[in-house]
Design a protein around this motif. Structure first.
Motif, PDB file in Angstrom:
ATOM      1  N   THR A   2       0.863  -1.314  -0.470  1.00 64.13           N
ATOM      2  CA  THR A   2      -0.039  -0.127  -0.086  1.00 64.13           C
ATOM      3  C   THR A   2       0.531   1.152   0.189  1.00 64.13           C
ATOM      4  O   THR A   2       0.047   2.149   0.148  1.00 64.13           O
ATOM      5  CB  THR A   2      -0.928   0.222   1.316  1.00 64.13           C
ATOM      6  OG1 THR A   2      -0.320  -0.128   2.594  1.00 64.13           O
ATOM      7  CG2 THR A   2      -2.052  -1.342   1.017  1.00 64.13           C
ATOM      8  N   PHE A  26      -2.618   6.393 -12.118  1.00 70.91           N
ATOM      9  CA  PHE A  26      -3.603   6.081 -11.471  1.00 70.91           C
ATOM     10  C   PHE A  26      -3.777   3.754 -12.331  1.00 70.91           C
ATOM     11  O   PHE A  26      -3.742   3.678 -11.103  1.00 70.91           O
ATOM     12  CB  PHE A  26      -4.757   6.348 -11.593  1.00 70.91           C
ATOM     13  CG  PHE A  26      -4.750   7.498 -10.907  1.00 70.91           C
ATOM     14  CD1 PHE A  26      -4.346   7.819  -9.421  1.00 70.91           C
ATOM     15  CD2 PHE A  26      -4.986   9.037 -11.446  1.00 70.91           C
ATOM     16  CE1 PHE A  26      -4.889   9.188  -8.200  1.00 70.91           C
ATOM     17  CE2 PHE A  26      -5.302   9.957 -10.559  1.00 70.91           C
ATOM     18  CZ  PHE A  26      -5.022   9.889  -9.348  1.00 70.91           C
ATOM     19  N   PHE A  27      -3.557   3.869 -13.211  1.00 69.32           N
ATOM     20  CA  PHE A  27      -3.808   2.921 -14.485  1.00 69.32           C
ATOM     21  C   PHE A  27      -2.336   2.270 -13.502  1.00 69.32           C
ATOM     22  O   PHE A  27      -2.562   1.030 -13.352  1.00 69.32           O
ATOM     23  CB  PHE A  27      -3.566   3.016 -15.949  1.00 69.32           C
ATOM     24  CG  PHE A  27      -3.452   1.835 -16.543  1.00 69.32           C
ATOM     25  CD1 PHE A  27      -4.924   1.303 -16.323  1.00 69.32           C
ATOM     26  CD2 PHE A  27      -2.690   1.107 -16.940  1.00 69.32           C
ATOM     27  CE1 PHE A  27      -4.894  -0.168 -16.826  1.00 69.32           C
ATOM     28  CE2 PHE A  27      -3.385   0.360 -17.999  1.00 69.32           C
ATOM     29  CZ  PHE A  27      -3.784  -0.376 -17.770  1.00 69.32           C
ATOM     30  N   TYR A  29      -0.547   2.547 -11.467  1.00 72.48           N
ATOM     31  CA  TYR A  29      -0.797   1.953  -9.152  1.00 72.48           C
ATOM     32  C   TYR A  29      -1.399   0.457  -9.414  1.00 72.48           C
ATOM     33  O   TYR A  29      -1.489  -0.231  -9.126  1.00 72.48           O
ATOM     34  CB  TYR A  29      -1.656   3.416  -9.037  1.00 72.48           C
ATOM     35  CG  TYR A  29      -1.287   3.409  -7.814  1.00 72.48           C
ATOM     36  CD1 TYR A  29      -0.319   2.646  -6.019  1.00 72.48           C
ATOM     37  CD2 TYR A  29      -2.734   3.007  -6.928  1.00 72.48           C
ATOM     38  CE1 TYR A  29      -1.228   2.242  -5.515  1.00 72.48           C
ATOM     39  CE2 TYR A  29      -3.023   2.267  -5.600  1.00 72.48           C
ATOM     40  CZ  TYR A  29      -2.484   2.621  -4.756  1.00 72.48           C
ATOM     41  OH  TYR A  29      -2.681   2.052  -3.214  1.00 72.48           O
ATOM     42  N   THR A  30      -2.245   0.670 -10.286  1.00 73.73           N
ATOM     43  CA  THR A  30      -3.475  -0.503  -9.955  1.00 73.73           C
ATOM     44  C   THR A  30      -2.881  -1.840 -10.860  1.00 73.73           C
ATOM     45  O   THR A  30      -3.324  -1.969  -9.866  1.00 73.73           O
ATOM     46  CB  THR A  30      -5.298   0.588 -11.314  1.00 73.73           C
ATOM     47  OG1 THR A  30      -5.667   1.450 -10.402  1.00 73.73           O
ATOM     48  CG2 THR A  30      -6.138  -1.012 -10.423  1.00 73.73           C
ATOM     49  N   PHE A  33      -0.770  -2.230  -7.985  1.00 74.88           N
ATOM     50  CA  PHE A  33      -1.615  -3.010  -7.041  1.00 74.88           C
ATOM     51  C   PHE A  33      -1.551  -5.101  -6.932  1.00 74.88           C
ATOM     52  O   PHE A  33      -1.742  -5.392  -6.387  1.00 74.88           O
ATOM     53  CB  PHE A  33      -2.089  -2.357  -6.543  1.00 74.88           C
ATOM     54  CG  PHE A  33      -3.318  -2.244  -4.790  1.00 74.88           C
ATOM     55  CD1 PHE A  33      -2.713  -1.714  -3.630  1.00 74.88           C
ATOM     56  CD2 PHE A  33      -4.077  -3.448  -5.008  1.00 74.88           C
ATOM     57  CE1 PHE A  33      -3.330  -2.266  -2.957  1.00 74.88           C
ATOM     58  CE2 PHE A  33      -4.294  -3.373  -3.565  1.00 74.88           C
ATOM     59  CZ  PHE A  33      -3.889  -2.282  -3.068  1.00 74.88           C
ATOM     60  N   PHE A  34      -2.395  -5.189  -7.939  1.00 78.47           N
ATOM     61  CA  PHE A  34      -3.298  -6.091  -8.207  1.00 78.47           C
ATOM     62  C   PHE A  34      -2.187  -7.013  -8.751  1.00 78.47           C
ATOM     63  O   PHE A  34      -2.215  -8.490  -8.419  1.00 78.47           O
ATOM     64  CB  PHE A  34      -4.498  -6.208  -8.532  1.00 78.47           C
ATOM     65  CG  PHE A  34      -5.611  -5.483  -8.157  1.00 78.47           C
ATOM     66  CD1 PHE A  34      -6.130  -6.118  -7.647  1.00 78.47           C
ATOM     67  CD2 PHE A  34      -6.350  -4.276  -8.681  1.00 78.47           C
ATOM     68  CE1 PHE A  34      -6.841  -5.721  -6.425  1.00 78.47           C
ATOM     69  CE2 PHE A  34      -6.900  -3.194  -7.741  1.00 78.47           C
ATOM     70  CZ  PHE A  34      -7.888  -4.286  -6.978  1.00 78.47           C
ATOM     71  N   ILE A  51      -9.404  -5.566  -2.843  1.00 73.98           N
ATOM     72  CA  ILE A  51      -9.768  -4.254  -3.190  1.00 73.98           C
ATOM     73  C   ILE A  51     -10.208  -3.648  -1.944  1.00 73.98           C
ATOM     74  O   ILE A  51      -9.705  -2.392  -2.173  1.00 73.98           O
ATOM     75  CB  ILE A  51     -11.248  -5.279  -3.603  1.00 73.98           C
ATOM     76  CG1 ILE A  51     -11.239  -5.723  -4.824  1.00 73.98           C
ATOM     77  CG2 ILE A  51     -12.349  -3.540  -3.647  1.00 73.98           C
ATOM     78  CD1 ILE A  51     -12.261  -6.241  -5.406  1.00 73.98           C
ATOM     79  N   PHE A  54      -6.878  -1.871  -1.599  1.00 74.38           N
ATOM     80  CA  PHE A  54      -6.581  -1.214  -2.056  1.00 74.38           C
ATOM     81  C   PHE A  54      -7.335   0.275  -2.097  1.00 74.38           C
ATOM     82  O   PHE A  54      -6.819   1.561  -2.547  1.00 74.38           O
ATOM     83  CB  PHE A  54      -7.517  -1.605  -3.869  1.00 74.38           C
ATOM     84  CG  PHE A  54      -6.626  -0.428  -5.393  1.00 74.38           C
ATOM     85  CD1 PHE A  54      -5.955  -0.205  -5.587  1.00 74.38           C
ATOM     86  CD2 PHE A  54      -8.422  -0.628  -5.766  1.00 74.38           C
ATOM     87  CE1 PHE A  54      -6.202   0.899  -6.542  1.00 74.38           C
ATOM     88  CE2 PHE A  54      -8.470   1.039  -6.449  1.00 74.38           C
ATOM     89  CZ  PHE A  54      -6.386   1.586  -6.691  1.00 74.38           C
TER      90      PHE A  54
END
Length: 145
Positions: A2, A26-27, A29-30, A33-34, A51, A54
């Motif tokens: 995180t 943001f893309f 990061y997403t 993250f996943f 989720i 996130f």
């Protein structure tokens, strides 16, 4: 993981265009993250945990934005959307946990308690979001800021 949110840039201007200009950040990061967990996902509950993490990781980001632009309605709306995202993902996690283990009495009791307030909690957050979008930008409501 995180801590990745600390690398997200803040928009130069607090506008929809300002956030849109950071869409690649943001893309990325997403995806980052996943991506860390895609190989290890084994159930719906683990997805709900991801989720929720996130959504929660974005909380410090939007808090920093709203603290800098407290009377700006877009800052308040983005903050409110993240809060709602956390609420929805938390609810999904509880539901999934219960489906995985319906005989878990402490969990069942917790879910029953949650059912009593979740509707009002969610409605309150939605009303707050609508008020932020509609009237928060008027500084006359907050003369001390």
């Amino acid at each position: 993981m995180t801590i990745l949110v600390l690398e997200l840039e803040r928009p130069d201007s607090l506008t929809v265009e300002g956030f849109w200009a950071l869409r690649n950040n943001f893309f990325a990061y997403t995806i980052s993250f996943f991506w860390l967990y895609v190989q290890k996902i084994s159930s719906k509950t683990v997805w709900w945990v991801m989720i929720l993490l996130f959504a929660s990781s974005l909380f410090s980001y939007v808090t920093a934005i709203v603290s800098t632009h407290f009377t700006d309605s877009l800052a308040q709306v983005v903050y409110g959307l993240v809060v709602l995202f956390i609420t929805v993902s938390n609810r999904g996690l509880y539901r999934s946990l219960y489906q995985d283990d319906p005989n878990n009495l402490p969990l069942k009791e917790r879910i029953e308690d949650m059912k009593k307030w979740i509707f009002f909690d969610t409605v309150g957050k939605v009303v707050g979001l609508i008020l932020s979008a509609a009237i928060f930008r008027q500084p006359c409501f907050f003369p001390f800021f």
